[in-house]
Motif scaffolding. Sequence first.
Motif, short mmCIF file in Angstrom:
data_model
loop_
_atom_site.label_atom_id
_atom_site.label_comp_id
_atom_site.label_asym_id
_atom_site.label_seq_id
_atom_site.Cartn_x
_atom_site.Cartn_y
_atom_site.Cartn_z
N VAL A 147 74.74 9.27 55.81
CA VAL A 147 73.53 8.70 55.21
C VAL A 147 73.80 7.25 54.82
CG1 VAL A 147 71.89 8.84 53.31
CG2 VAL A 147 72.74 10.94 54.36
N MET A 148 74.91 7.01 54.14
CA MET A 148 75.24 5.66 53.69
C MET A 148 75.40 4.71 54.88
SD MET A 148 77.79 6.96 50.62
CE MET A 148 78.92 5.64 50.81
N LEU A 149 76.01 5.17 55.95
CA LEU A 149 76.20 4.34 57.13
C LEU A 149 74.85 4.05 57.80
CD1 LEU A 149 78.02 2.87 59.11
CD2 LEU A 149 78.35 5.05 60.30
N ALA A 150 74.00 5.07 57.94
CA ALA A 150 72.69 4.85 58.55
C ALA A 150 71.90 3.81 57.75
CB ALA A 150 71.92 6.17 58.63
N GLU A 151 71.98 3.89 56.42
CA GLU A 151 71.26 2.91 55.60
C GLU A 151 71.85 1.52 55.80
OE1 GLU A 151 70.02 0.30 52.45
OE2 GLU A 151 72.10 0.91 52.83
N GLN A 152 73.15 1.39 55.88
CA GLN A 152 73.78 0.08 56.06
C GLN A 152 73.48 -0.50 57.44
OE1 GLN A 152 75.56 -2.06 53.83
NE2 GLN A 152 74.41 -0.65 52.53
N ILE A 153 73.35 0.34 58.44
CA ILE A 153 72.97 -0.14 59.78
C ILE A 153 71.55 -0.71 59.72
CG2 ILE A 153 72.39 0.63 62.11
CD1 ILE A 153 74.73 2.67 61.79
N TYR A 154 70.65 0.02 59.07
CA TYR A 154 69.29 -0.48 58.90
C TYR A 154 69.29 -1.76 58.07
CZ TYR A 154 64.62 -1.01 56.95
OH TYR A 154 63.43 -1.53 56.54
N ARG B 113 91.22 3.20 54.31
CA ARG B 113 92.17 2.10 54.50
C ARG B 113 91.53 0.90 55.18
NH1 ARG B 113 95.26 7.05 55.33
NH2 ARG B 113 93.75 7.36 56.96
N GLY B 114 90.25 1.04 55.54
CA GLY B 114 89.54 -0.03 56.25
C GLY B 114 89.22 -1.22 55.37
N LYS B 115 88.55 -2.18 55.96
CA LYS B 115 88.18 -3.42 55.27
C LYS B 115 86.91 -3.20 54.45
CE LYS B 115 87.49 -8.30 56.27
NZ LYS B 115 88.48 -8.93 55.48
N LEU B 116 86.93 -3.69 53.23
CA LEU B 116 85.75 -3.66 52.37
C LEU B 116 84.86 -4.84 52.76
CD1 LEU B 116 87.46 -3.00 48.93
CD2 LEU B 116 85.99 -1.42 50.17
N LEU B 117 83.63 -4.55 53.10
CA LEU B 117 82.68 -5.59 53.50
C LEU B 117 81.43 -5.52 52.63
CD1 LEU B 117 82.62 -5.13 57.41
CD2 LEU B 117 83.88 -6.85 56.11
N SER B 118 80.85 -6.67 52.36
CA SER B 118 79.53 -6.69 51.74
C SER B 118 78.51 -6.35 52.83
CB SER B 118 79.24 -8.08 51.16
OG SER B 118 79.12 -9.02 52.22
N SER B 119 77.31 -6.04 52.44
CA SER B 119 76.27 -5.76 53.43
C SER B 119 76.02 -6.96 54.34
CB SER B 119 74.98 -5.30 52.74
OG SER B 119 75.20 -4.07 52.10
N PRO B 120 75.92 -8.20 53.80
CA PRO B 120 75.75 -9.34 54.70
C PRO B 120 76.94 -9.54 55.65
CG PRO B 120 75.03 -9.94 52.50
CD PRO B 120 75.70 -8.59 52.39
N ASP B 121 78.16 -9.25 55.17
CA ASP B 121 79.32 -9.36 56.05
C ASP B 121 79.25 -8.33 57.18
OD1 ASP B 121 80.37 -11.44 54.54
OD2 ASP B 121 81.76 -10.16 53.43
N PHE B 122 78.82 -7.11 56.85
CA PHE B 122 78.67 -6.08 57.88
C PHE B 122 77.61 -6.50 58.89
CE2 PHE B 122 76.73 -1.92 59.23
CZ PHE B 122 77.76 -1.54 60.07
N ALA B 123 76.51 -7.05 58.41
CA ALA B 123 75.46 -7.54 59.32
C ALA B 123 76.02 -8.62 60.24
CB ALA B 123 74.27 -8.08 58.52
#
Length: 156
Positions: A135-142, A75-85
């Motif tokens: 795994v997906m979260l760790a990659e997005q953090i990196y 139910r959370g917000k969909l973010l692009s990788s740059p938006d998450f950064a």
Amino acid sequence: MRVHICAVGRLRSGPEKSLIDDYLTRFDRTGRALGLGPARVVEVEDKKNLGMSAEADLLRKALPKGALICTLDERGKLLSSPDFAGKMADWRDSGRQDLALIIGGADGIDSSLRAEADFSISFGKMVWPHMLVRVMLAEQIYRAATILSGSPYHRT
């Protein structure tokens, strides 16, 4: 800003753990100069199988005091990788010392803990295995650290 991946369940040795360790090691190296990191995984386990409420209590105990709480939830917000950064940079720049990214168990995150969250992120409408989400979260953090550093890792 320290990053804590707080997750329900224990991840055994194997390919998922190897990937998480690799991405978080990369994040620690890249993020240090950006004021991000270190990152760590905090695992909690409901050994008595008391359900989502018990998992939520265990997760609350694992959270650093004063941490910004961000749940991973469909139910959370969909973010692009740059938006998450950008979000990570904003949280860091606002003076937050700790970011807690919460991954629930097989049934998700208890509604009471979701209500306490400062923010919620979705990896899409599909439901992902919670071990794979790590795994997906760790990659997005990196990836967020590489975007903020101007590295060519992220290509648009």
